[in-house]
Design a protein around this motif. Structure first.
Motif, short mmCIF file in Angstrom:
data_model
loop_
_atom_site.label_atom_id
_atom_site.label_comp_id
_atom_site.label_asym_id
_atom_site.label_seq_id
_atom_site.Cartn_x
_atom_site.Cartn_y
_atom_site.Cartn_z
N SER A 150 -4.23 -3.19 -5.94
CA SER A 150 -5.37 -2.83 -6.78
C SER A 150 -6.26 -1.84 -6.01
O SER A 150 -6.20 -1.76 -4.79
CB SER A 150 -6.16 -4.07 -7.17
OG SER A 150 -6.78 -4.62 -6.04
N PRO A 151 -7.11 -1.13 -6.72
CA PRO A 151 -7.98 -0.15 -6.03
C PRO A 151 -8.87 -0.79 -4.96
O PRO A 151 -9.27 -0.14 -4.00
CB PRO A 151 -8.82 0.43 -7.16
CG PRO A 151 -8.05 0.18 -8.40
CD PRO A 151 -7.24 -1.06 -8.15
N ARG A 152 -9.15 -2.05 -5.11
CA ARG A 152 -9.99 -2.76 -4.13
C ARG A 152 -9.34 -2.79 -2.75
O ARG A 152 -10.01 -2.72 -1.74
CB ARG A 152 -10.24 -4.17 -4.66
CG ARG A 152 -10.99 -5.05 -3.73
CD ARG A 152 -11.22 -6.39 -4.39
NE ARG A 152 -11.39 -7.41 -3.37
CZ ARG A 152 -11.34 -8.68 -3.58
NH1 ARG A 152 -11.08 -9.12 -4.80
NH2 ARG A 152 -11.53 -9.54 -2.63
N PHE A 153 -8.01 -2.92 -2.71
CA PHE A 153 -7.29 -3.03 -1.45
C PHE A 153 -6.65 -1.72 -1.01
O PHE A 153 -6.04 -1.65 0.06
CB PHE A 153 -6.21 -4.11 -1.54
CG PHE A 153 -6.76 -5.48 -1.76
CD1 PHE A 153 -7.45 -6.11 -0.74
CD2 PHE A 153 -6.59 -6.14 -2.96
CE1 PHE A 153 -7.97 -7.37 -0.94
CE2 PHE A 153 -7.09 -7.41 -3.15
CZ PHE A 153 -7.80 -8.02 -2.14
N LYS A 180 -6.25 1.94 0.57
CA LYS A 180 -6.93 2.64 1.67
C LYS A 180 -7.70 3.83 1.11
O LYS A 180 -7.25 4.51 0.22
CB LYS A 180 -5.91 3.12 2.68
CG LYS A 180 -5.71 2.19 3.79
CD LYS A 180 -4.97 2.83 4.91
CE LYS A 180 -4.98 1.90 6.10
NZ LYS A 180 -4.08 2.29 7.12
N LYS A 181 -8.85 4.06 1.68
CA LYS A 181 -9.69 5.15 1.19
C LYS A 181 -9.53 6.37 2.04
O LYS A 181 -9.20 6.40 3.15
CB LYS A 181 -11.14 4.69 1.17
CG LYS A 181 -11.30 3.57 0.19
CD LYS A 181 -12.68 3.00 0.26
CE LYS A 181 -12.74 1.89 -0.77
NZ LYS A 181 -13.59 0.84 -0.53
N ARG A 184 0.83 -1.21 0.00
CA ARG A 184 0.00 0.00 0.00
C ARG A 184 0.86 1.25 0.00
O ARG A 184 0.57 2.22 -0.68
CB ARG A 184 -0.91 0.03 1.22
CG ARG A 184 -2.16 -0.75 1.07
CD ARG A 184 -3.01 -0.61 2.31
NE ARG A 184 -4.23 -1.39 2.18
CZ ARG A 184 -4.97 -1.76 3.19
NH1 ARG A 184 -4.63 -1.41 4.42
NH2 ARG A 184 -6.06 -2.47 3.00
#
Length: 78
Positions: free
Chosen positions: A72-75, A77-78, A66
């Motif tokens: 990938s965007p799925r994993f 952090k937002k 990260r």
């Protein structure tokens, strides 16, 4: 020195995972190891050691990737 400390920190869960695999293997072959009075307890401790070490290593790699932006965007952090 920092790399050596990182190696030591990663060595502990690797050894825990290896010990868990050994206990699971011994349980499957019905070999009771001395500190455990029951075969089911040996299996339970082996599974816990394996999962704890495996999940620590997986979390470490996910956190590192990260930081480097390799997930990938799925994993991510937002």
């Amino acid at each position: 020195m920092a790399r050596f400390l990182a190696f030591v920190v990663l060595l502990i869960p690797i050894l825990a995972t290896a010990g868990g695999i050994k206990l699971i293997r011994d349980t499957l072959f019905s070999k009771l190891v001395s500190p455990f009075p029951f075969i089911w307890l040996q299996l339970l401790v082996g599974v816990i050691l394996f999962l704890a070490g495996f999940l620590f290593l997986a979390g470490f790699l996910l956190n590192r990737d990260r930081k480097q932006g390799k997930v990938s965007p799925r994993f991510a952090k937002k």
